[in-house]
Scaffold this active site. Structure first.
Site, mmCIF file in Angstrom:
data_model
loop_
_atom_site.group_PDB
_atom_site.id
_atom_site.type_symbol
_atom_site.label_atom_id
_atom_site.label_comp_id
_atom_site.label_asym_id
_atom_site.label_seq_id
_atom_site.Cartn_x
_atom_site.Cartn_y
_atom_site.Cartn_z
ATOM 1 N N ASP A 110 0.859 -1.187 0.000
ATOM 2 C CA ASP A 110 0.000 0.000 0.000
ATOM 3 C C ASP A 110 0.898 1.242 0.000
ATOM 4 O O ASP A 110 1.608 1.501 0.975
ATOM 5 C CB ASP A 110 -0.883 -0.049 1.259
ATOM 6 C CG ASP A 110 -1.908 1.085 1.308
ATOM 7 O OD1 ASP A 110 -1.669 2.130 0.681
ATOM 8 O OD2 ASP A 110 -2.925 0.911 1.995
ATOM 9 N N HIS A 111 0.849 1.973 -1.094
ATOM 10 C CA HIS A 111 1.767 3.108 -1.252
ATOM 11 C C HIS A 111 1.472 4.246 -0.276
ATOM 12 O O HIS A 111 2.272 5.165 -0.121
ATOM 13 C CB HIS A 111 1.713 3.618 -2.697
ATOM 14 C CG HIS A 111 3.021 4.185 -3.173
ATOM 15 N ND1 HIS A 111 3.945 4.740 -2.315
ATOM 16 C CD2 HIS A 111 3.566 4.272 -4.404
ATOM 17 C CE1 HIS A 111 4.992 5.159 -3.003
ATOM 18 N NE2 HIS A 111 4.796 4.884 -4.272
#
Ligand code: CAO
Length: 552
Positions: A524-525
């Site tokens: 998850d950036h």
């Protein structure tokens, strides 16, 4: 004490309107101005209020009755009751005497601009005593060819909704109002051009004195009565383009609660939506028994979400049978549930996948020899067990991979529960191996085997599927090179593993045959950066390359 008859007041040019809702019953105490019934024509619906306070003695109308001006609605015991303050009608009289009317004379008609070759202005006509009525529907757009008497907009007060017709024919050049605008008599509504042929009476905005209505085809204005809804006086024939079938007060009630009326099925006459329908829908939404379309689109119950809330074009609807024989089968329960979760996670998480390879030649040799040595134990050590242990080590080194987003905060978990995707006849399931940090490879292998069997037998308990801090999805027993697994929210990363294979690896002097394991780490950036993801994979590769590092 006096019994009085409450009559239908002046409802404009309508001959007859239909009673579609009874809002009071015998024995009810009503206040002056309280709505008694709702009547409807094809262009307007309006509530008929009581001119006096009192107790309802007898209802003189029933659902479906046709009524007109002067029809008796009910008999009221108006003991001590004061008449409605804004009542313009004659005072109420006992039943034996002349009937009490709440009617007033029709308001003078107001029409639009004269016939002209140039632009023609259309104004809001006389809408009776109503002020600041709200435009709730715009039925035309610039460029439309407008017919004489065609409805342009729908306006609504708390007691009535009505369509405002055009007083001329022509092409709509400009619409001067938009949804939500409040309008009053005399406000400029629209400008038409090329209006030749339109037969319109002189325009009479409110500010100007009303001009006499001359032509037979004049578009008469909605006519209002004191305290009574307005009614457009033009000929019926149009439709209320998509407006939910409900009285103005019900619409208002629905708006206050945020209920999308167009999603309700009315239980009233001709499918009319009643206040009870709105209340029942609200209860159903609150209890989770149903969802509004907006809710469903935000958290689609299945892959069938239409994406409307995302502003997406509709899902293609194809008649597959046109192209060949088909068979339709409902998705199973697990597929429906996991589908909804996967869709949400795929849409909501800005996910990136890093692909890498790691050398498991020595680890696989160790695994095979360990299994040989422990054949009699009945426990088969799997590559996935090593992967779980290696991941715990990497998660401890990179704790943000073992966290969850909570608003603007990160929740770091000081426990390491590893979910693993299991392919079952019913669909994908994710059992969770709890406290993997405290368990050895044998115990992990044994528990994984038990959990995987339970998953395939459909016997996993909810507790055995919850609490994961990180997930591994291994397709190693099946094949493939790389894939992009979808993060299992609220986790922030997932490791995909594919089938290892022998590859020539350059050792600085020569190519060596090494068993290489493809890894695909999706992260998850919002929580993890690309550099951290690359480091995580590299570290994982080091551990799997030399498992002694787990001890460090
Ligand atoms: N490379 C090469 N071979 C591998 C391997 C890998 N990465 N991983 C497993 N194998 C081999 C095993 O050694 C085993 O071989 P042997 O029978 O010769 O010992 C064989 O593949 C079968 O292993 P397995 O898949 O039954 O066992 P596992 O512990 O590796 O996996 C489980 C267990 C439950 C994860 C697996 O059965 C499964 O369901 N995998 C599918 C997961 C999935 O669907 N993921 C996709 C999710 S997204 O849709």
């Amino acid at each position: 004490m006096a019994n009085m008859e409450i009559q239908v007041p002046d409802i404009g040019d309508f001959d007859e309107v239909t009673v579609i809702e009874l809002m009071v019953k015998v024995g009810d105490t009503v206040k002056a101005d309280q709505s008694l019934i709702t009547v409807e024509s094809d262009k307007a619906s309006m509530e008929i209020p009581s001119s006096h306070a009192g107790v309802v003695k007898e209802l003189k109308v029933k659902l479906g009755d046709k009524v007109k001006q002067g029809s008796i609605v009910l008999v009221l015991d108006a003991a001590g009751a004061a008449s409605a303050s804004n009542q313009a009608a004659a005072p109420a009289l006992p039943v034996q005497d002349a009937p009490v009317s709440v009617a007033t004379s029709p308001a003078p008609s107001v029409a639009a601009a004269p016939v002209a070759s140039g632009p023609v202005q259309v104004f809001v006509p006389d809408i009776g005593d109503f002020k600041d009525v709200v435009v709730i529907e715009v039925m035309v757009k610039p460029g439309d060819a407008i017919k004489l008497e065609q409805s342009l907009v729908t306006v609504e007060s708390d007691k009535a909704s009505m369509e405002i017709p055009s007083s001329a024919a022509g092409v709509l050049k400009e619409l001067k109002v938009k949804l939500g605008d409040k309008v009053n008599i005399g406000d400029l509504l629209a400008v038409l051009e090329g209006a030749a042929g339109a037969v319109a009476a002189p325009a009479t905005p409110a500010a100007a004195p009303a001009a006499p209505v001359a032509a037979a085809a004049t578009v008469a204005a909605p006519v209002a009565t004191a305290a009574v809804a307005a009614a457009p006086a033009h000929a019926p024939g149009g439709t209320t383009l998509g407006l939910p079938h409900a009285s103005p007060s019900v619409r208002k009630f629905a708006r206050e609660l945020g209920v999308p009326l167009e999603e309700l099925k009315g239980s009233g006459t001709k499918g009319r939506i009643t206040q009870d329908d709105v209340q029942a829908f609200t209860k159903a939404v609150m209890s989770g028994a149903t969802q509004t379309k907006a809710q469903a689109a935000k958290a689609p119950a299945s892959s069938g979400g239409d994406g409307a809330a995302l502003g997406l074009i509709p899902w293609p609807k194809v008649d597959f049978a046109k192209f060949g024989p088909i068979e339709r089968k409902e998705l199973g329960r697990i597929k429906k549930i996991s589908g909804a979760n996967l869709l949400r996670n795929a849409i909501m998480i800005p996910a990136v996948t890093n692909h890498d390879d790691c050398d498991i030649t020595d680890l696989e040799a160790f695994r095979v020899s360990t299994n040989k040595e422990n054949e009699k134990s009945g426990i088969k050590v799997t590559m996935l067990a090593f992967l779980i242990k290696a991941c715990v080590s990497a998660l401890k080194k990179f704790p943000e991979f073992n966290s969850s987003l909570d608003g603007d905060a990160l929740v770091y978990k000081n426990y390491w529960h590893i979910g693993f995707a299991a392919d079952t006849p019913n669909g994908l399931m994710v059992p969770v191996l709890k406290d993997a940090d405290k368990k050895g490879i044998f115990q992990i292998s044994q528990e994984m085997g038990e959990l995987a069997k339970k998953a395939r037998d459909g016997k996993l308990s909810p507790a055995e599927m919850s609490g994961a801090t990180f997930t591994i999805s291994s397709l190693g027993g099946i094949g493939g090179r790389y894939f992009t697994p979808i993060i299992n929210a609220p986790e922030v990363a997932i490791l995909g593993v594919c089938k290892s294979q022998m590859e020539p690896v350059w050792d600085g002097k020569a190519f060596q045959p090494r068993l290489m394991l493809p890894l695909s780490l999706t992260w998850d950036h919002r929580v993890i950066d690309g550099a951290a993801a690359a480091r995580f994979n590299a570290y994982l590769g080091q551990i799997l390359g030399d498992f002694r590092r787990v001890l460090l």
